[in-house]
Design a protein around this motif. Structure first.
Motif, PDB file in Angstrom:
ATOM      1  N   LYS A 146      -6.454   4.306  -9.860  1.00  0.00           N
ATOM      2  CA  LYS A 146      -7.589   4.233  -8.951  1.00  0.00           C
ATOM      3  C   LYS A 146      -8.687   3.371  -9.546  1.00  0.00           C
ATOM      4  O   LYS A 146      -9.101   3.555 -10.688  1.00  0.00           O
ATOM      5  CB  LYS A 146      -8.134   5.631  -8.654  1.00  0.00           C
ATOM      6  N   GLY A 194      -1.216   1.103 -10.107  1.00  0.00           N
ATOM      7  CA  GLY A 194      -1.386   2.307  -9.312  1.00  0.00           C
ATOM      8  C   GLY A 194      -2.563   3.161  -9.712  1.00  0.00           C
ATOM      9  O   GLY A 194      -2.743   4.262  -9.182  1.00  0.00           O
ATOM     10  N   ARG A 218      -3.886  -1.493  -2.258  1.00  0.00           N
ATOM     11  CA  ARG A 218      -3.645  -2.244  -3.479  1.00  0.00           C
ATOM     12  C   ARG A 218      -4.681  -3.368  -3.625  1.00  0.00           C
ATOM     13  O   ARG A 218      -4.662  -4.340  -2.874  1.00  0.00           O
ATOM     14  CB  ARG A 218      -2.241  -2.840  -3.446  1.00  0.00           C
ATOM     15  N   ASP A 263       0.827  -1.200   0.000  1.00  0.00           N
ATOM     16  CA  ASP A 263       0.000   0.000   0.000  1.00  0.00           C
ATOM     17  C   ASP A 263       0.869   1.260   0.000  1.00  0.00           C
ATOM     18  O   ASP A 263       2.092   1.183   0.152  1.00  0.00           O
ATOM     19  CB  ASP A 263      -0.932   0.012   1.219  1.00  0.00           C
ATOM     20  N   SER A 305     -12.962   3.190  -4.052  1.00  0.00           N
ATOM     21  CA  SER A 305     -12.709   3.900  -2.802  1.00  0.00           C
ATOM     22  C   SER A 305     -13.460   3.196  -1.688  1.00  0.00           C
ATOM     23  O   SER A 305     -14.370   2.388  -1.944  1.00  0.00           O
ATOM     24  CB  SER A 305     -13.157   5.367  -2.894  1.00  0.00           C
ATOM     25  N   LYS A 319      -3.536   4.617  -0.118  1.00  0.00           N
ATOM     26  CA  LYS A 319      -3.874   3.918  -1.353  1.00  0.00           C
ATOM     27  C   LYS A 319      -3.716   2.423  -1.113  1.00  0.00           C
ATOM     28  O   LYS A 319      -2.617   1.947  -0.823  1.00  0.00           O
ATOM     29  CB  LYS A 319      -2.980   4.386  -2.505  1.00  0.00           C
ATOM     30  N   LEU A 336     -10.000   5.223   2.360  1.00  0.00           N
ATOM     31  CA  LEU A 336      -8.877   4.867   1.493  1.00  0.00           C
ATOM     32  C   LEU A 336      -9.311   4.867   0.037  1.00  0.00           C
ATOM     33  O   LEU A 336     -10.500   4.812  -0.288  1.00  0.00           O
ATOM     34  CB  LEU A 336      -8.264   3.528   1.894  1.00  0.00           C
ATOM     35  N   ILE A 337      -8.310   4.927  -0.831  1.00  0.00           N
ATOM     36  CA  ILE A 337      -8.494   4.797  -2.274  1.00  0.00           C
ATOM     37  C   ILE A 337      -7.972   3.429  -2.679  1.00  0.00           C
ATOM     38  O   ILE A 337      -6.886   3.017  -2.248  1.00  0.00           O
ATOM     39  CB  ILE A 337      -7.732   5.905  -3.028  1.00  0.00           C
ATOM     40  N   GLU A 338      -8.733   2.712  -3.491  1.00  0.00           N
ATOM     41  CA  GLU A 338      -8.288   1.416  -3.987  1.00  0.00           C
ATOM     42  C   GLU A 338      -7.593   1.597  -5.327  1.00  0.00           C
ATOM     43  O   GLU A 338      -8.105   2.283  -6.221  1.00  0.00           O
ATOM     44  CB  GLU A 338      -9.482   0.466  -4.120  1.00  0.00           C
ATOM     45  N   ILE A 339      -6.404   0.999  -5.467  1.00  0.00           N
ATOM     46  CA  ILE A 339      -5.634   1.091  -6.705  1.00  0.00           C
ATOM     47  C   ILE A 339      -5.328  -0.313  -7.222  1.00  0.00           C
ATOM     48  O   ILE A 339      -5.326  -1.279  -6.461  1.00  0.00           O
ATOM     49  CB  ILE A 339      -4.327   1.891  -6.510  1.00  0.00           C
TER      50      ILE A 339
END
Length: 298
Positions: free
Chosen positions: A152, A150, A227, A116, A155, A225, A143-146
């Motif tokens: 996006k 990397g 992963r 992350d 979220s 972020k 959090l932001i999901e990537i």
């Protein structure tokens, strides 16, 4: 080099800085070198610097990963390395860090995963919130999901107030574990992750802490972020599904929140988790959409 149980301390502590916060990370064989670099860089370049990063090399890792970690340890006075003889799992690694390094002057404990990325002000904002809200003991963030590249892909936001977290906890883990910061007093009081669990260890701990009147909160801003890789849904297999099911019933028990709705939800989620990965992926996206619609932050 200091040996304790099945763990070897690779760092010379005489030259390490004692700080008020600890950051706990575990690295194992399945972690990618480039993601580890990004994760560690995001920690070491935080705007808040009063911390010591402790990384447990959990079992054997690739030579390039080991070399990277050793080189970074030599370059940074606030980085400590431990190594296990075999893979023990996240719970054992975090408990080891706590047992060895949480001291009287330790105020905060931050979680960090090796794939992350923490936003630059994550630690600062969590410490500031703690200082402004002395009643809060456990603090997560949105959090932001990537994906692997990397980019996006989603979220995740959760309720921000304790009573909202308490209400939702029997149905879902209401703290994003990779984002969490805890007051070190929790560990000084004797609480630990369950070492027998390879997953969902955070869910059980949150329920236990709630039952013992510790206070939770979430920051509405995304400060990490996360992963979410292609096999994310496959990895949510039988063991994790069963442990989540047990965690929900454990939460209902210790919080005295048995209800037909909570029981039906637990059974439904277990059923969905055992479906093919494509259906699990679809259910996850629907659940995330509904949660984000339900949770509205000021």
């Amino acid at each position: 080099m200091f040996l304790t149980s099945s763990y070897t301390l690779l760092s010379n502590l005489e030259h390490k800085i004692e700080n008020h916060a600890l950051v706990g990370m575990a690295v194992y064989e399945g972690d990618r070198l480039d993601w580890i670099k990004q994760a560690i860089k995001s920690v070491l370049t935080q705007s808040y610097q009063d911390f010591t990063l402790i990384i447990v090399i959990d079992g054997e890792v690739h030579n390039d990963v080991y070399t990277l970690l050793v080189n970074l340890e030599h370059q940074h006075n606030n980085l400590i390395l431990l190594k296990t003889t075999e893979n023990q799992g996240l719970s054992v690694c975090m408990n080891l860090i706590v047992d060895l390094f949480v001291k009287k002057n330790t105020q905060y404990f931050f979680r960090m995963d090796a794939d992350d990325i923490s936003m630059k002000d994550r630690f600062l904002k969590q410490v500031q919130f703690f200082e402004q809200n002395p009643n809060i003991d456990i603090l997560g963030t949105a959090l932001i999901e990537i994906n692997e590249k990397g980019k996006k892909v989603g979220s995740r936001k959760l309720p921000i107030k304790h009573h909202e977290i308490l209400r939702i906890l029997p149905k879902r883990c209401a703290i994003n574990h990779p984002t969490v910061a805890l007051r070190a007093g929790i560990f000084k009081d004797g609480f630990r992750y369950r070492g027998d669990l390879k997953n969902t260890q955070d869910y059980f701990l949150w329920a236990e802490l709630c039952a013992n009147n510790y206070i939770f909160a979430n920051l509405p801003k995304a400060l990490l972020k996360f992963r979410r890789v292609n096999d994310f849904y496959k990895r949510r297999g039988l063991s994790k599904s069963i442990n989540e099911f047990k965690a929900r019933f454990y939460t209902m028990k210790v919080l005295k929140r048995y209800s037909m709705g909570n029981i039906v939800y637990a059974c439904a989620v277990l059923f969905l988790r055992l479906m093919p990965a494509k259906l699990v992926k679809l259910a996850y996206k629907i659940d995330r959409y509904l949660l984000n619609k339900r949770v509205r932050h000021e």
